[in-house]
Write an enzyme that holds these catalytic residues in place. Structure first.
Site, PDB file in Angstrom:
ATOM      1  CG  HIS A   1      -1.947   1.078   1.231  1.00 20.57           C
ATOM      2  ND1 HIS A   1      -2.653   1.433   0.117  1.00 20.57           N
ATOM      3  CD2 HIS A   1      -2.366   1.909   2.201  1.00 20.57           C
ATOM      4  CE1 HIS A   1      -3.473   2.433   0.408  1.00 20.57           C
ATOM      5  NE2 HIS A   1      -3.305   2.743   1.669  1.00 20.57           N
ATOM      6  CB  CYS A   2       3.880   2.191   1.310  1.00 19.02           C
ATOM      7  SG  CYS A   2       2.914   2.013   2.815  1.00 19.02           S
ATOM      8  CB  ILE A   3       7.113   1.161  -2.206  1.00 22.09           C
ATOM      9  CG1 ILE A   3       7.679   1.246  -0.788  1.00 22.09           C
ATOM     10  CG2 ILE A   3       8.220   1.466  -3.198  1.00 22.09           C
ATOM     11  CD1 ILE A   3       8.726   0.231  -0.482  1.00 22.09           C
TER      12      ILE A   3
ATOM     13  CG  ASP B   1       3.538   6.319  -0.506  1.00 19.44           C
ATOM     14  OD1 ASP B   1       2.298   6.247  -0.608  1.00 19.44           O
ATOM     15  OD2 ASP B   1       4.170   5.866   0.454  1.00 19.44           O
TER      16      ASP B   1
END
Ligand code: NAD
Length: 457
Positions: A287-289, A292
């Site tokens: 859910h991040c890299i 973002d």
């Protein structure tokens, strides 16, 4: 009373700040956590284990029901701890109604920040949580946003919503941003042991947020503004995205030049300074890299700025599942079988090693791409994932890998290197193994049937 911040007494401390600070220092406060996922639940557990009364709120009734009956649903957490805080000490309870945070002194917001189909930021969960909090906000409450987001979200989006309560930020209510650094699956760096960065909208907000975080986190670092904290979180994740893209690009070049990228990275890692190893793979997920970089690129556009470098990294990483598909098709082409009849088994569907998180998993993307190209016999095995949906069809994980099953596959692909995989068994029973993670680096037997990403064979 003058409160002390970094050694200097501060004047103009409001009554509400003083009272809330006293409650926090006494450990006599209540916490609300909005969003009980990978970020929110570990934090709610940490507070409740420390004896702080905690109320968790989530829209997902299943999560709320599970917690209220003492059941854990996050892999890294100890089920006995969840049982204890929910059913024995009763320090943690859950609700689907955001109005239940009305009596909390401190409210953390840990909701998702996905992107739209066009990859623009979708902060609707933050907006909805802030609107729910604003409706019950009263004097003496501190709100801390933890969701990863673009610079300006706290002050330009969340603050105006909370200000609609007619309370004054920094005097009557308090607002801060403190990004999350949890790394699911990491046993060493946990919520407690990983330092966090904090920034309030005002000095009072910062002081309160630092004090409350210190209850559950060893090291709390204050920075000058929420925008700095929002940007530093994006820098952390984009740093990973860019470096992974670099080795992914070099892995493709190594394949052409006949050089082994894994040996290259290992050799470069012997330099004791100025180099940090990153490894290639079938793409990035979670859910991040993956998400973002798009948050920052979007925010940059408002300033007539194009983040070429960051966007290029995202592009390289997103091309990797396509590259893996072409590796698979090349191996199928060497065998007396058509694409339509070829049997391909993907080992590991989670986005990274030893976790059960499927979000934006590159393995799932590989499965989709194979099916798009008419390969109908795609199966998978993942001890953490029971089933996945690919183009509306449900694929169930094999319950175990047998010699017979592996021998029947035209190509076996190691997409995620879960520790529990018996790599020797897999390699010795498969016709061809495409290894996208260098998982077979230590096998004892023959390597003749292994095609390693970035090996140049
Ligand atoms: N997962 C990670 O490893 C990680 C690490 C660092 C930062 N983050 C960031 O933290 C944030 C949360 O991520 P996560 O992985 O915990 O997400 P998640 O999907 O696991 O959990 C979020 C929860 O919020 C709930 N929710 C959504 N809208 C809500 C609302 N309005 N009110 C109440 N509940 C609501 C969802 O039902 C879900 O259970 C994201 O911004 C993410 O980028 C995640």
């Amino acid at each position: 009373m003058a409160l002390r911040r970094r050694g200097r007494p501060r004047k103009n401390v409001s009554r509400h700040e003083r009272l809330l600070m006293q409650k926090i220092l006494d450990g006599n406060f209540t916490v609300g956590v909005v969003g009980l996922g990978y970020v929110g639940l570990p934090m709610a557990l940490e507070f409740s284990k420390n004896g702080i009364r905690t109320i968790g709120v989530d829209l997902d009734e299943k999560k709320v029901r599970a917690l209220n009956s003492g059941r854990n649903y996050i892999q890294d957490l100890n089920p006995a701890d969840i049982r204890h805080v929910t059913t024995k000490s009763k320090k943690l309870s859950a609700s689907t109604n955001i109005a239940d945070v009305k009596n909390c002194d401190v409210i953390y917001v840990c909701v998702p920040t996905p992107f739209t189909p066009n990859k623009d930021p979708d902060i609707s969960h933050i907006v909805s949580a802030a609107t729910g909090i604003a409706a019950v906000l009263h004097r003496g409450q501190l709100v801390i946003l933890k969701s990863t987001t673009f610079p300006g979200t706290t002050e330009k989006y969340v603050k105006p919503i909370l200000d609609s309560s007619k309370l004054i930020c920094g005097k009557e209510y308090f607002l801060a941003f403190s990004p999350e650094r949890i790394d699911p699956g990491n046993r060493h760096w946990t919520t407690k042991t990983t330092p966090v960065v904090v920034a309030g909208v005002t000095t009072a907000c910062t002081d309160l947020a630092v004090a409350v975080n210190k209850h559950i986190i060893g090291e709390v670092v204050a920075v000058s503004s929420p925008m700095v904290a929002e940007m530093e979180k994006l820098l952390e994740n984009i740093f990973r995205s860019v470096n992974i893209a670099l080795v992914n690009e070099m892995a493709q070049l190594c394949d052409r030049m006949g050089v082994n990228i894994w040996e290259v990275v290992q050799a470069a890692s012997t330099k004791p300074f100025g180099f940090m190893p990153f490894y290639p793979g079938p793409g990035i997920g979670g859910h991040c890299i993956l998400i973002d970089p798009y948050y920052l690129s979007w925010a940059a556009r408002e300033h007539d700025f194009v983040t070429n470098f960051i966007t290029l990294a995202a592009e390289v990483n997103e091309s990797m599942p396509f590259y893996v598909r072409s590796m698979i098709e090349r191996e199928i082409a060497k065998q007396p079988v058509t694409l339509e009849r070829a049997k391909v088994c993907l080992l590991g569907m989670a986005f990274k090693k030893d976790v059960d998180d499927l979000r934006h998993s590159p393995a799932l993307k590989v499965a989709e791409l194979l099916i798009d190209h008419g390969i109908e016999n795609v199966s998978f095995f993942d001890p953490f994932i029971k089933s996945v949906e690919v183009h509306g069809n449900v694929l169930h994980s094999r319950t175990r890998l047998t010699e017979k099953f592996l021998q029947r596959q035209d190509v076996v692909v190691i997409t995620t290197d879960h520790s529990s995989f018996d790599i020797d068994f897999i390699v010795s029973n498969s016709r061809v193994v495409i290894d996208t993670r260098n998982a077979a680096k230590n096998i004892k037997g023959s390597r003749k049937n292994i095609v390693l990403l970035g090996e140049g064979r």
